[in-house]
Write a protein that holds these residues in place. Structure first.
Motif: not given
Length: 419
Positions: A54-56, A165-168, A407-412
């Motif tokens: 998703a991040t990529s 969010a970055d998969g870590v 990047d505010h990608r989780l449940a923005p």
């Protein structure tokens, strides 16, 4: 940030990360927002791959446990991928001798209770929303009657695994009650509505099952009597597990006191509470009607939802809070002992009327050292009302969001301040 139409490359990337991926349907809506895809990972590694994909591709992600509270908070600004954690539903370990349990985020709280209950123990969290998952309980920080004696999830959590969010993948805490390392991460993600990281498993300390329990109740006809009854119990030697207040929209109600422990001790403490309450007191082994569930219609959807509120206040402010609740037609149920209660306004009221009612109740709670948060409401009400109210340290919370999810990608947008 609007939900995007996922191109074939993005779909293929999500599909490669997780075997169970499908197009979203109407049942997958997040407070009226349609996701693009639903991914159902089987474990933490698959979830991490989904988030990396998703991040990529610049996609937003909204996590879901069992879907019991997806309309709480604010609608997300975007939901390209809905991550369904229901396949991660196992109790990983119940170490009865150490009084701990490790459980995946998609496991239902009720199922976890059944497992530890077979060992004569319990996870001291109330099931306020039937069918809720462990992850959902943590993400929304729900609590019920027993918070008076045992606290909330923040007091019981001793270890957590999350995926950023970055998969870590990050782990904090441990499997020993005395291990305090990593508590801050657990406290950060509790109540964050999935906006900082996705919880995949959690470890809790347990309590022995008390064995015996009694409820002593008193019907009261005015707010001052409710406050006096709660204060009398707190100042006595009753050691209550819960002090619940119940208040109807018509302006009458009851105080319910839960006593738990050994049979002889419970009987003696119940007798003490009955003497405090006088001739009107009743005693039962059964919980009051409604039990630990919230006082609103949990099955209602869309515009059929009423307005659900979380109230906090000092005990000295209980009478004032109940008075205003009666005047605005709100039903109230919650902890008089902890100063945390929940209120419901019936559906159908014009949004501006709801705003005036919420403002009145909020002003009363603020004077009593507390707050009012709109937990759930129809879209028109959420547009008209300040859902979160004044929020201390909002700037700090926004900086934490920037660190965890730059990047505010989780449940923005689901959480306070548009986080």
């Amino acid at each position: 940030m609007a939900t995007v139409a996922l191109d074939s490359t993005a779909r293929e990337a999500i599909g490669s990360a997780c075997a169970d991926v499908h197009d979203a349907t109407d049942t997958d809506q997040v407070d009226g927002v349609d996701p693009g895809l639903v991914a159902r990972p089987a474990d933490t590694d698959q979830l991490a791959e989904v988030l990396r994909a998703a991040t990529s591709h610049g996609l937003t992600v909204v996590p879901r446990g069992r879907g019991t509270k997806m309309s709480w908070g604010m609608p997300p600004a975007s939901a390209d991928v809905l991550v369904d954690l229901s396949a991660m539903d196992q109790v990983l370990d119940h170490a009865a001798g150490d009084l701990i349990v490790a459980v995946q985020a998609g496991a239902r709280l009720s199922e976890t209770q059944a497992v530890v209950g077979r060992g004569g123990q319990r996870l001291a969290l109330d099931e306020t929303v039937p069918g809720a998952s462990i992850g959902g309980v943590l993400a929304t920080n729900t609590s019920g009657p027993r918070r008076v004696a045992t606290g909330t999830a923040r007091d019981l959590l001793i270890g957590v695994t999350v995926v950023r969010a970055d998969g870590v993948v990050a782990k904090a805490g441990g499997r020993v009650v005395k291990n305090v390392a990593g508590y801050d991460l657990g406290k950060l993600v509790i109540g964050s509505f999935g906006t900082l990281a996705v919880i995949t498993d959690a470890t809790f300390r347990l309590h022995p099952d008390p064995g015996s329990r009694r409820w002593v109740s008193l019907r009261v006809g005015d707010p001052a009597s409710a406050r006096a009854a709660a204060q009398d119990v707190l100042h006595a030697q009753a050691v209550p597990a819960a002090i619940e207040v119940e208040w109807t929209a018509e302006g009458a109600g009851a105080v319910h006191v839960l006593l738990e422990g050994r049979e002889d001790g419970v009987a003696g403490r119940a007798s003490t509470v009955r003497r405090l309450f006088g001739d009107g007191a009743t005693e039962s082994e059964d919980a009051p009607a409604g039990g630990a569930t919230y006082p609103w219609d949990l099955s209602a959807r869309g515009d059929q939802r009423g307005t659900a509120l979380k109230l906090t206040f000092s005990l000295s402010g209980l009478a004032a809070v109940l008075t205003v609740a009666g005047e605005i037609g709100a039903t109230v149920r919650g902890s008089a002992g902890a100063g945390v209660a929940y209120a419901a306004l019936a559906p159908g009221a014009p949004p501006d009327d709801v705003r005036v009612a919420v403002d009145r109740l909020r002003a009363t709670c603020v004077r009593a050292g507390g707050s009012v948060v709109v937990v759930d409401a129809p879209a028109a009400v959420k547009s008209a009302v300040d859902v979160w109210g004044p929020v201390p340290a909002l700037d700090l919370m926004q900086r934490v969001k920037d660190q965890f999810d730059p990047d505010h990608r989780l449940a923005p947008g689901r959480f306070v301040g548009g986080i």
